[in-house]
Design a protein around this motif. Sequence first.
Motif, PDB file in Angstrom:
ATOM      1  N   GLU A  64      -9.383   0.815  12.937  1.00 18.46           N
ATOM      2  CA  GLU A  64      -8.987   1.759  12.150  1.00 18.46           C
ATOM      3  C   GLU A  64      -8.374   0.933  10.695  1.00 18.46           C
ATOM      4  O   GLU A  64      -7.288   0.339  11.017  1.00 18.46           O
ATOM      5  CB  GLU A  64      -7.798   2.557  12.641  1.00 18.46           C
ATOM      6  N   PRO A  65      -8.790   1.108   9.547  1.00 18.35           N
ATOM      7  CA  PRO A  65      -8.317   0.697   8.298  1.00 18.35           C
ATOM      8  C   PRO A  65      -7.149   0.982   7.980  1.00 18.35           C
ATOM      9  O   PRO A  65      -6.637   2.204   8.056  1.00 18.35           O
ATOM     10  CB  PRO A  65      -9.338   0.843   7.340  1.00 18.35           C
ATOM     11  N   GLY A  66      -6.304  -0.069   7.487  1.00 15.10           N
ATOM     12  CA  GLY A  66      -4.995   0.124   6.875  1.00 15.10           C
ATOM     13  C   GLY A  66      -4.929  -0.106   5.327  1.00 15.10           C
ATOM     14  O   GLY A  66      -5.798   0.279   4.640  1.00 15.10           O
ATOM     15  N   ALA A  67      -3.569  -0.938   5.320  1.00 16.98           N
ATOM     16  CA  ALA A  67      -3.500  -1.381   3.878  1.00 16.98           C
ATOM     17  C   ALA A  67      -4.341  -2.226   3.185  1.00 16.98           C
ATOM     18  O   ALA A  67      -4.924  -3.081   4.092  1.00 16.98           O
ATOM     19  CB  ALA A  67      -1.963  -1.983   3.850  1.00 16.98           C
ATOM     20  N   ALA A  68      -4.743  -2.220   2.096  1.00 17.31           N
ATOM     21  CA  ALA A  68      -5.681  -3.086   1.392  1.00 17.31           C
ATOM     22  C   ALA A  68      -4.594  -4.427   1.307  1.00 17.31           C
ATOM     23  O   ALA A  68      -3.642  -4.357   1.007  1.00 17.31           O
ATOM     24  CB  ALA A  68      -6.022  -2.678  -0.226  1.00 17.31           C
ATOM     25  N   LEU A  69      -5.502  -5.438   1.484  1.00 16.99           N
ATOM     26  CA  LEU A  69      -4.735  -6.986   1.250  1.00 16.99           C
ATOM     27  C   LEU A  69      -5.282  -7.744   0.062  1.00 16.99           C
ATOM     28  O   LEU A  69      -6.392  -7.255  -0.370  1.00 16.99           O
ATOM     29  CB  LEU A  69      -5.077  -7.661   2.694  1.00 16.99           C
ATOM     30  N   PRO A  70      -4.599  -8.751  -0.243  1.00 12.39           N
ATOM     31  CA  PRO A  70      -5.207  -9.296  -1.606  1.00 12.39           C
ATOM     32  C   PRO A  70      -6.691  -9.786  -1.326  1.00 12.39           C
ATOM     33  O   PRO A  70      -7.166 -10.215  -0.324  1.00 12.39           O
ATOM     34  CB  PRO A  70      -4.087 -10.352  -1.452  1.00 12.39           C
ATOM     35  N   THR A  71      -7.366  -9.802  -2.423  1.00 14.07           N
ATOM     36  CA  THR A  71      -8.663 -10.287  -2.438  1.00 14.07           C
ATOM     37  C   THR A  71      -8.733 -11.685  -2.615  1.00 14.07           C
ATOM     38  O   THR A  71      -8.033 -12.553  -3.465  1.00 14.07           O
ATOM     39  CB  THR A  71      -9.331  -9.786  -3.664  1.00 14.07           C
ATOM     40  N   ALA A  72      -9.614 -12.378  -1.903  1.00  8.61           N
ATOM     41  CA  ALA A  72      -9.892 -13.831  -1.728  1.00  8.61           C
ATOM     42  C   ALA A  72     -10.832 -14.104  -2.829  1.00  8.61           C
ATOM     43  O   ALA A  72     -11.697 -13.506  -2.707  1.00  8.61           O
ATOM     44  CB  ALA A  72     -10.104 -14.311  -0.528  1.00  8.61           C
ATOM     45  N   VAL A  73     -10.526 -15.107  -3.893  1.00  9.45           N
ATOM     46  CA  VAL A  73     -11.353 -15.326  -4.769  1.00  9.45           C
ATOM     47  C   VAL A  73     -11.598 -16.922  -4.697  1.00  9.45           C
ATOM     48  O   VAL A  73     -10.465 -17.715  -4.719  1.00  9.45           O
ATOM     49  CB  VAL A  73     -10.913 -15.108  -5.981  1.00  9.45           C
TER      50      VAL A  73
END
Length: 136
Positions: A64-73
């Motif tokens: 079950e997806p929750g909060a978006a987290l920082p994108t890794a670049v």
Amino acid sequence: MSGPVLAAGCVLWRRAPEGGTEICLVHRPRYDDWSFPKGKLKRGETALEGALREVQEETGHRCEPGAALPTAVYVANGRPKEVSYWAAEAADGTFVPNDEVDRLAWLPPGSARALLTRPGDRVQLDAFMGTLRPGT
């Protein structure tokens, strides 16, 4: 020149039987690394759809997806790569080792942080920990 390689994944977690939170890390023999379940997006797939698919493929668990987290670049194999992440609570499922992922570990957050191969992955773990409510 084409754009970055787009990928997505999840910081997959569950409530530990004795209380607290456990984080899922997967071992990929091809790279001999420990990381969060993640992978490249398929054509026409949204980042969230790709993240949920990769979790299912690599861990055998729905989530079950929750909060978006920082994108890794970062740069991988000479190309820029962008990996979108979400926090996701594990639901039902069973891990079956395969060619891509041969081991899976459920660990307390501190142990998961220490085992992560890429230091940059700690950004997503730390962000995830900041989303937890006391007692989770």
